[in-house]
Write a protein that holds these residues in place. Structure first.
Motif, PDB file in Angstrom:
ATOM      1  N   LYS A  97       0.857  -0.681   0.387  1.00 15.78           N
ATOM      2  CA  LYS A  97      -0.100   0.147   0.269  1.00 15.78           C
ATOM      3  C   LYS A  97       0.311   1.146   0.083  1.00 15.78           C
ATOM      4  O   LYS A  97       2.163   0.937  -0.094  1.00 15.78           O
ATOM      5  CB  LYS A  97      -0.733   0.167   0.653  1.00 15.78           C
ATOM      6  N   LYS A  98       0.326   2.784   0.121  1.00 15.57           N
ATOM      7  CA  LYS A  98       0.822   3.689   0.039  1.00 15.57           C
ATOM      8  C   LYS A  98       1.538   4.004   1.271  1.00 15.57           C
ATOM      9  O   LYS A  98       0.923   3.707   2.010  1.00 15.57           O
ATOM     10  CB  LYS A  98       0.284   5.243  -0.530  1.00 15.57           C
ATOM     11  N   PRO A  99       2.377   5.022   1.620  1.00 18.32           N
ATOM     12  CA  PRO A  99       2.890   4.592   2.974  1.00 18.32           C
ATOM     13  C   PRO A  99       1.288   6.034   3.667  1.00 18.32           C
ATOM     14  O   PRO A  99       1.215   6.007   3.444  1.00 18.32           O
ATOM     15  CB  PRO A  99       3.549   6.276   2.459  1.00 18.32           C
ATOM     16  N   ASP A 100       1.418   5.655   5.508  1.00 20.58           N
ATOM     17  CA  ASP A 100       0.183   6.277   5.494  1.00 20.58           C
ATOM     18  C   ASP A 100       0.488   7.487   5.518  1.00 20.58           C
ATOM     19  O   ASP A 100      -0.377   7.930   6.063  1.00 20.58           O
ATOM     20  CB  ASP A 100       0.743   5.293   6.951  1.00 20.58           C
ATOM     21  N   LYS A 101       1.348   8.506   5.334  1.00 17.60           N
ATOM     22  CA  LYS A 101       1.421   9.774   5.164  1.00 17.60           C
ATOM     23  C   LYS A 101       0.676   9.966   4.253  1.00 17.60           C
ATOM     24  O   LYS A 101       0.240  11.118   4.049  1.00 17.60           O
ATOM     25  CB  LYS A 101       2.736  10.553   5.239  1.00 17.60           C
ATOM     26  N   SER A 102       0.463   9.084   2.949  1.00 20.48           N
ATOM     27  CA  SER A 102      -0.506   9.704   2.065  1.00 20.48           C
ATOM     28  C   SER A 102      -1.545   9.109   2.194  1.00 20.48           C
ATOM     29  O   SER A 102      -2.680   8.395   2.215  1.00 20.48           O
ATOM     30  CB  SER A 102       0.367   8.379   0.631  1.00 20.48           C
ATOM     31  N   LYS A 103      -2.620  10.393   1.887  1.00 18.96           N
ATOM     32  CA  LYS A 103      -4.480   9.869   2.175  1.00 18.96           C
ATOM     33  C   LYS A 103      -4.528   9.496   0.905  1.00 18.96           C
ATOM     34  O   LYS A 103      -5.034  10.218  -0.329  1.00 18.96           O
ATOM     35  CB  LYS A 103      -4.762  11.542   2.315  1.00 18.96           C
ATOM     36  N   ILE A 104      -5.515   8.144   0.596  1.00 27.38           N
ATOM     37  CA  ILE A 104      -5.690   7.870  -0.470  1.00 27.38           C
ATOM     38  C   ILE A 104      -7.016   7.789   0.003  1.00 27.38           C
ATOM     39  O   ILE A 104      -7.871   7.028   0.652  1.00 27.38           O
ATOM     40  CB  ILE A 104      -5.011   6.170  -0.824  1.00 27.38           C
ATOM     41  N   GLU A 105      -8.298   8.220  -0.668  1.00 27.56           N
ATOM     42  CA  GLU A 105      -9.732   7.866  -0.262  1.00 27.56           C
ATOM     43  C   GLU A 105     -10.608   7.348  -2.159  1.00 27.56           C
ATOM     44  O   GLU A 105     -10.196   8.365  -2.634  1.00 27.56           O
ATOM     45  CB  GLU A 105     -10.411   9.830   0.750  1.00 27.56           C
ATOM     46  N   ILE A 106     -11.622   6.631  -1.360  1.00 28.72           N
ATOM     47  CA  ILE A 106     -12.377   6.681  -2.259  1.00 28.72           C
ATOM     48  C   ILE A 106     -13.971   6.864  -2.000  1.00 28.72           C
ATOM     49  O   ILE A 106     -13.741   7.108  -0.442  1.00 28.72           O
ATOM     50  CB  ILE A 106     -12.237   5.181  -3.040  1.00 28.72           C
ATOM     51  N   PHE A 107     -14.591   6.825  -2.819  1.00 25.81           N
ATOM     52  CA  PHE A 107     -16.475   7.049  -1.969  1.00 25.81           C
ATOM     53  C   PHE A 107     -17.145   5.893  -2.242  1.00 25.81           C
ATOM     54  O   PHE A 107     -16.885   5.753  -3.851  1.00 25.81           O
ATOM     55  CB  PHE A 107     -16.520   8.574  -2.660  1.00 25.81           C
ATOM     56  N   THR A 108     -17.435   5.150  -1.382  1.00 27.65           N
ATOM     57  CA  THR A 108     -17.180   3.777  -1.588  1.00 27.65           C
ATOM     58  C   THR A 108     -18.618   3.672  -0.414  1.00 27.65           C
ATOM     59  O   THR A 108     -18.932   4.301   0.638  1.00 27.65           O
ATOM     60  CB  THR A 108     -16.431   2.503  -1.759  1.00 27.65           C
ATOM     61  N   ASP A 109     -19.397   2.614  -0.026  1.00 32.75           N
ATOM     62  CA  ASP A 109     -19.623   1.342   0.571  1.00 32.75           C
ATOM     63  C   ASP A 109     -18.131   0.925   1.379  1.00 32.75           C
ATOM     64  O   ASP A 109     -17.892  -0.270   0.775  1.00 32.75           O
ATOM     65  CB  ASP A 109     -20.766   1.070   0.604  1.00 32.75           C
ATOM     66  N   PRO A 110     -17.555   1.027   2.330  1.00 37.74           N
ATOM     67  CA  PRO A 110     -16.808   0.301   3.005  1.00 37.74           C
ATOM     68  C   PRO A 110     -17.032  -0.657   3.480  1.00 37.74           C
ATOM     69  O   PRO A 110     -16.381  -2.350   3.368  1.00 37.74           O
ATOM     70  CB  PRO A 110     -15.881   1.678   4.136  1.00 37.74           C
ATOM     71  N   ASP A 111     -17.626  -1.570   4.496  1.00 37.93           N
ATOM     72  CA  ASP A 111     -18.518  -2.591   4.244  1.00 37.93           C
ATOM     73  C   ASP A 111     -18.433  -3.304   3.959  1.00 37.93           C
ATOM     74  O   ASP A 111     -18.270  -4.133   3.719  1.00 37.93           O
ATOM     75  CB  ASP A 111     -20.226  -2.056   5.697  1.00 37.93           C
ATOM     76  N   LYS A 112     -19.201  -2.774   2.741  1.00 36.03           N
ATOM     77  CA  LYS A 112     -19.351  -3.701   1.195  1.00 36.03           C
ATOM     78  C   LYS A 112     -18.220  -4.532   1.016  1.00 36.03           C
ATOM     79  O   LYS A 112     -17.593  -5.857   0.483  1.00 36.03           O
ATOM     80  CB  LYS A 112     -20.179  -3.569   0.735  1.00 36.03           C
ATOM     81  N   LEU A 113     -17.485  -3.136   0.474  1.00 39.22           N
ATOM     82  CA  LEU A 113     -15.647  -3.730  -0.212  1.00 39.22           C
ATOM     83  C   LEU A 113     -15.155  -4.210   0.667  1.00 39.22           C
ATOM     84  O   LEU A 113     -14.003  -5.662   0.354  1.00 39.22           O
ATOM     85  CB  LEU A 113     -15.133  -2.106  -0.332  1.00 39.22           C
ATOM     86  N   LYS A 114     -14.972  -4.423   2.470  1.00 37.70           N
ATOM     87  CA  LYS A 114     -14.750  -5.372   2.946  1.00 37.70           C
ATOM     88  C   LYS A 114     -14.810  -6.434   2.793  1.00 37.70           C
ATOM     89  O   LYS A 114     -14.194  -6.809   2.850  1.00 37.70           O
ATOM     90  CB  LYS A 114     -14.069  -4.519   4.318  1.00 37.70           C
ATOM     91  N   VAL A 115     -16.257  -6.611   2.887  1.00 39.24           N
ATOM     92  CA  VAL A 115     -16.634  -8.143   2.573  1.00 39.24           C
ATOM     93  C   VAL A 115     -16.379  -8.726   1.318  1.00 39.24           C
ATOM     94  O   VAL A 115     -15.878  -9.464   1.094  1.00 39.24           O
ATOM     95  CB  VAL A 115     -18.366  -8.939   2.898  1.00 39.24           C
ATOM     96  N   ALA A 116     -16.260  -8.277   0.076  1.00 33.95           N
ATOM     97  CA  ALA A 116     -15.802  -8.545  -1.042  1.00 33.95           C
ATOM     98  C   ALA A 116     -14.066  -8.972  -0.814  1.00 33.95           C
ATOM     99  O   ALA A 116     -13.981  -9.730  -1.186  1.00 33.95           O
ATOM    100  CB  ALA A 116     -15.904  -7.349  -2.152  1.00 33.95           C
ATOM    101  N   ILE A 117     -13.497  -7.505  -0.611  1.00 31.71           N
ATOM    102  CA  ILE A 117     -11.807  -8.304  -0.546  1.00 31.71           C
ATOM    103  C   ILE A 117     -11.422  -9.430   0.680  1.00 31.71           C
ATOM    104  O   ILE A 117     -10.943 -10.423   0.356  1.00 31.71           O
ATOM    105  CB  ILE A 117     -10.980  -7.052   0.205  1.00 31.71           C
ATOM    106  N   LEU A 118     -11.742  -9.520   1.610  1.00 31.34           N
ATOM    107  CA  LEU A 118     -12.070 -10.537   2.578  1.00 31.34           C
ATOM    108  C   LEU A 118     -12.871 -12.347   2.531  1.00 31.34           C
ATOM    109  O   LEU A 118     -11.619 -13.156   1.829  1.00 31.34           O
ATOM    110  CB  LEU A 118     -13.085 -10.607   4.006  1.00 31.34           C
ATOM    111  N   ASN A 119     -13.717 -12.028   1.420  1.00 29.22           N
ATOM    112  CA  ASN A 119     -13.799 -13.501   0.645  1.00 29.22           C
ATOM    113  C   ASN A 119     -12.756 -13.474  -0.285  1.00 29.22           C
ATOM    114  O   ASN A 119     -12.426 -14.863  -0.432  1.00 29.22           O
ATOM    115  CB  ASN A 119     -15.402 -13.212  -0.323  1.00 29.22           C
ATOM    116  N   LEU A 120     -12.392 -12.675  -1.373  1.00 32.78           N
ATOM    117  CA  LEU A 120     -11.010 -12.773  -2.018  1.00 32.78           C
ATOM    118  C   LEU A 120      -9.859 -13.301  -2.207  1.00 32.78           C
ATOM    119  O   LEU A 120      -9.595 -14.298  -1.416  1.00 32.78           O
ATOM    120  CB  LEU A 120     -10.528 -12.260  -2.470  1.00 32.78           C
ATOM    121  N   MET A 121      -9.281 -12.775  -0.095  1.00 39.61           N
ATOM    122  CA  MET A 121      -8.538 -12.630   0.486  1.00 39.61           C
ATOM    123  C   MET A 121      -8.733 -14.306   0.899  1.00 39.61           C
ATOM    124  O   MET A 121      -7.814 -15.609   1.516  1.00 39.61           O
ATOM    125  CB  MET A 121      -8.478 -11.898   1.932  1.00 39.61           C
ATOM    126  N   GLU A 122      -9.306 -15.421   1.489  1.00 39.36           N
ATOM    127  CA  GLU A 122      -9.895 -16.175   2.506  1.00 39.36           C
ATOM    128  C   GLU A 122      -9.912 -17.558   1.641  1.00 39.36           C
ATOM    129  O   GLU A 122      -8.893 -18.985   1.402  1.00 39.36           O
ATOM    130  CB  GLU A 122     -11.013 -16.191   3.366  1.00 39.36           C
TER     131      GLU A 122
END
Length: 258
Positions: A133-158
């Motif tokens: 990922k980018k360094p924590d000092k870099s602020k990367i923001e998106i406009f999305t549904d974070p809960d649903k995005l998290k579920v999508a990524i977690l399923n892919l990771m698992e």
């Protein structure tokens, strides 16, 4: 087209439809059977160890083990229920995003914590999780549904972890042309070319001889639909015996140093 040709074409279409319907019904039966097993397994552990905790004869280290097992299986049960709920909601077309500004680095960190729990829960100690990922000092923001995005990524990771016996699973993103490109890469079994489209289908599970798999066969389907709901498209590349990579892109809201 002659009447005979037309009738043959109609017959072929009916035959193909019947075959597909039979396959869907077969997969649904497997899915329902899996639900019973997948829910009962963690529930039995939770109930069993909860009852043992009530016995004062057990020492503290034994009681700590019971608590760890209860927590582990509670997390597994929540994962199963989440996917069942999303599957049912997509069937009824009752899913809508709750959009808000989301810090990508923070989201990745939250996912990493949950993935670490998953690794520890099932002793996948020969798999190394790498976060890019980018360094924590870099602020990367998106406009999305974070809960649903998290579920999508977690399923892919698992999914990547389950099909990787030994090696690495990468979770990361890059920023290009006003977009954030998320990716999950593994060094696992890989997928045959003929199955690349099938893995997104509900209830479909790849055959594997290397490790006993758990799950309902809906995780990738749920991820695919959630990513589409959020305005992205899930892409997959894979080489049998070498691993798989999943990618999807979402619009970038802002990138700046803080």
């Amino acid at each position: 087209m002659s009447n005979m040709d037309f009738e043959q074409e109609i017959l072929k279409m009916k035959t193909d439809l019947a075959r597909k319907t039979d396959e869907v019904n077969r997969l649904k039966s497997i899915f329902l059977s899996n639900i019973s097993h997948e829910i009962r397994t963690p529930m039995n552990v939770i109930v069993g160890f909860s009852n043992l905790l009530a016995n004062p004869d057990y020492k503290q280290d034994q009681r700590n083990f019971f608590i760890e097992e209860i927590n582990k299986n509670s997390r597994e049960l929540l994962r199963i229920i989440d996917n069942i709920i999303y599957t049912a909601k997509f069937e009824s077309e009752d899913v809508s995003p709750e959009m808000k500004i989301c810090d990508v680095n923070s989201l990745i960190d939250e996912i990493k914590l949950q993935v670490d729990n998953f690794i520890n829960d099932y002793n996948f100690d020969q798999i190394k999780i790498r976060v890019i990922k980018k360094p924590d000092k870099s602020k990367i923001e998106i406009f999305t549904d974070p809960d649903k995005l998290k579920v999508a990524i977690l399923n892919l990771m698992e999914n990547a972890i389950k099909y990787t016996i030994k090696g690495t699973v990468d979770l990361g993103y890059s920023v290009k042309d006003g977009k954030v490109i998320f990716y999950i890469k593994d060094t696992g079994e890989g997928i045959e070319r003929k199955n690349l489209d099938k893995v997104r289908e509900k209830f479909y599970q790849l055959e594997s001889n290397t490790r006993s798999r758990r799950g309902l066969g809906v995780g990738l389907s749920v991820s695919d639909k959630l990513i589409r709901l959020l305005g992205g498209k899930l892409s997959l590349t894979s080489t049998l015996g070498k691993g798989s990579s999943f990618y999807f892109t979402l619009p970038l809201l802002v990138e700046k140093s803080v």
